[in-house]
Structure formats: C-alpha cells, structure tokens
Design a protein around this motif. Structure first.
Motif, PDB file in Angstrom:
ATOM      1  N   ASN A 141       0.832  -1.201   0.000  1.00 50.06           N
ATOM      2  CA  ASN A 141       0.000   0.000   0.000  1.00 50.06           C
ATOM      3  C   ASN A 141       0.875   1.263   0.000  1.00 50.06           C
ATOM      4  O   ASN A 141       0.765   2.127   0.866  1.00 50.06           O
ATOM      5  CB  ASN A 141      -0.956   0.004   1.192  1.00 50.06           C
ATOM      6  N   MET A 142       1.755   1.327  -0.990  1.00 48.73           N
ATOM      7  CA  MET A 142       2.669   2.454  -1.093  1.00 48.73           C
ATOM      8  C   MET A 142       2.852   2.866  -2.541  1.00 48.73           C
ATOM      9  O   MET A 142       2.652   2.072  -3.460  1.00 48.73           O
ATOM     10  CB  MET A 142       4.036   2.096  -0.494  1.00 48.73           C
ATOM     11  N   ALA A 143       3.211   4.119  -2.744  1.00 47.03           N
ATOM     12  CA  ALA A 143       3.548   4.615  -4.069  1.00 47.03           C
ATOM     13  C   ALA A 143       5.053   4.476  -4.259  1.00 47.03           C
ATOM     14  O   ALA A 143       5.810   4.405  -3.284  1.00 47.03           O
ATOM     15  CB  ALA A 143       3.132   6.066  -4.210  1.00 47.03           C
ATOM     16  N   LEU A 144       5.480   4.417  -5.518  1.00 44.25           N
ATOM     17  CA  LEU A 144       6.891   4.216  -5.815  1.00 44.25           C
ATOM     18  C   LEU A 144       7.268   5.043  -7.029  1.00 44.25           C
ATOM     19  O   LEU A 144       6.522   5.096  -8.009  1.00 44.25           O
ATOM     20  CB  LEU A 144       7.149   2.730  -6.084  1.00 44.25           C
ATOM     21  N   CYS A 145       8.414   5.672  -6.962  1.00 44.17           N
ATOM     22  CA  CYS A 145       8.957   6.407  -8.097  1.00 44.17           C
ATOM     23  C   CYS A 145      10.260   5.728  -8.497  1.00 44.17           C
ATOM     24  O   CYS A 145      11.193   5.661  -7.706  1.00 44.17           O
ATOM     25  CB  CYS A 145       9.203   7.863  -7.705  1.00 44.17           C
ATOM     26  N   ILE A 146      10.297   5.193  -9.708  1.00 45.43           N
ATOM     27  CA  ILE A 146      11.505   4.520 -10.207  1.00 45.43           C
ATOM     28  C   ILE A 146      12.363   5.566 -10.902  1.00 45.43           C
ATOM     29  O   ILE A 146      11.924   6.220 -11.847  1.00 45.43           O
ATOM     30  CB  ILE A 146      11.133   3.380 -11.181  1.00 45.43           C
ATOM     31  N   LEU A 147      13.584   5.701 -10.413  1.00 45.84           N
ATOM     32  CA  LEU A 147      14.493   6.698 -10.959  1.00 45.84           C
ATOM     33  C   LEU A 147      15.491   6.109 -11.942  1.00 45.84           C
ATOM     34  O   LEU A 147      15.928   6.779 -12.868  1.00 45.84           O
ATOM     35  CB  LEU A 147      15.256   7.393  -9.823  1.00 45.84           C
ATOM     36  N   THR A 148      15.854   4.847 -11.735  1.00 49.18           N
ATOM     37  CA  THR A 148      16.833   4.213 -12.617  1.00 49.18           C
ATOM     38  C   THR A 148      16.696   2.702 -12.529  1.00 49.18           C
ATOM     39  O   THR A 148      16.065   2.176 -11.612  1.00 49.18           O
ATOM     40  CB  THR A 148      18.267   4.645 -12.255  1.00 49.18           C
ATOM     41  N   GLY A 149      17.281   2.022 -13.474  1.00 43.40           N
ATOM     42  CA  GLY A 149      17.283   0.565 -13.487  1.00 43.40           C
ATOM     43  C   GLY A 149      18.320   0.082 -14.474  1.00 43.40           C
ATOM     44  O   GLY A 149      18.780   0.823 -15.338  1.00 43.40           O
ATOM     45  N   SER A 150      18.702  -1.179 -14.334  1.00 41.48           N
ATOM     46  CA  SER A 150      19.654  -1.763 -15.265  1.00 41.48           C
ATOM     47  C   SER A 150      19.278  -3.214 -15.493  1.00 41.48           C
ATOM     48  O   SER A 150      18.517  -3.804 -14.735  1.00 41.48           O
ATOM     49  CB  SER A 150      21.082  -1.663 -14.710  1.00 41.48           C
ATOM     50  N   GLY A 151      19.810  -3.780 -16.561  1.00 41.29           N
ATOM     51  CA  GLY A 151      19.525  -5.160 -16.907  1.00 41.29           C
ATOM     52  C   GLY A 151      19.067  -5.266 -18.347  1.00 41.29           C
ATOM     53  O   GLY A 151      19.332  -4.377 -19.169  1.00 41.29           O
ATOM     54  N   THR A 152      18.389  -6.343 -18.651  1.00 40.87           N
ATOM     55  CA  THR A 152      17.886  -6.562 -20.006  1.00 40.87           C
ATOM     56  C   THR A 152      16.405  -6.874 -19.959  1.00 40.87           C
ATOM     57  O   THR A 152      15.868  -7.331 -18.946  1.00 40.87           O
ATOM     58  CB  THR A 152      18.615  -7.731 -20.692  1.00 40.87           C
TER      59      THR A 152
END
Length: 137
Positions: free
Chosen positions: A26-37
């Motif tokens: 029950n939370m909001a999330l802001c994705i700032l970066t990521g890596s992988g394929t």
C-alpha cells in the motif's frame, strides 16, 4: 522517503511485479533508474495518427527506465503508472518510449554483459613484468 532496490529474476513482467509490490505494501513508488535486459518490448508511438504501439522483438539492454506507480484506492481500479524506457539493441539500435504492454525481464545487468562478447574474449589487466634487480633494503 526511503530508497529501495528491487532485483527481479528473468522472465517476469516488470510492470506487473512493481504494481504488485506497491499494492501489497500500500505504497507509491517512483523509479528513478534501473539496469539489466528486457525482451519483446511493446512501446507506444504517440507520433503516429492515431497513436499506435510497436513491439520490438529480441533482447535489449536498459539504458534508462523511469516510472511512477500509485496504487489505486479500489483494488479493481487500475494503477496510475507510466513506465518510460530507453533501450539498446544487439546491433546498437536505440529505441524508447512509453511502455504499453508487458515488460519482460531478461536478467540483471551482470547476467547480460557477456551477451555480446565472444566467449574467448577475456578482459584482464596485463601482467606486470618482474623487476630485473632487487630493490635495496
């Protein structure tokens, strides 16, 4: 605010997994970066009339990814989310846009680094040559 690191295994839908993570906590999330394929990505192409989606088949390295995920008030209501991604393909092509379907993980960046290198290529520092004389003590 607290930072989180989510490591997802290969073969899962990143969008659904992040949505589920936010819903269960029950939370909001802001994705700032990521890596992988990722594999077989469907992106919205807003420049076409009417806007269309294009699916890119194959395996792509993530150059950048961002999103905002807000769980809805009602469990039956959709999430307010917008995943945006930029990708590099195996021949160096760059594609990107808003994700409009599944975003299947292909693995973490460390698993994918050898994807484009022949197996006989070794990246090791060159050996130092031994000194011809002993240093004075």
């Amino acid at each position: 605010m607290s930072p989180y690191v989510l490591e997802l295994p290969a073969g899962v839908d990143i969008v659904e997994t992040v949505n589920s993570y936010c819903r269960t906590r029950n939370m909001a999330l802001c994705i700032l970066t990521g890596s992988g394929t990722v594999t077989n990505v469907t992106l919205r192409q807003p420049t076409t009339t009417p806007p269309a989606s294009v699916t890119f088949h194959g395996r792509f390295d993530i150059l950048s990814i961002s999103a905002t995920v807000i769980p809805a008030v009602s469990p039956s209501a959709p999430f307010a989310n917008g995943f945006t991604i930029s990708l590099a393909g195996p021949q160096g092509q760059i594609v990107g846009g808003a994700v409009s379907g599944q975003l299947i993980s292909g693995g973490t960046s460390t698993e994918s680094m050898s994807m484009y290198l022949p197996s006989d290529v070794i990246w090791a520092p060159s050996a130092r040559q031994a000194a011809s004389h002993q240093p004075p003590y």
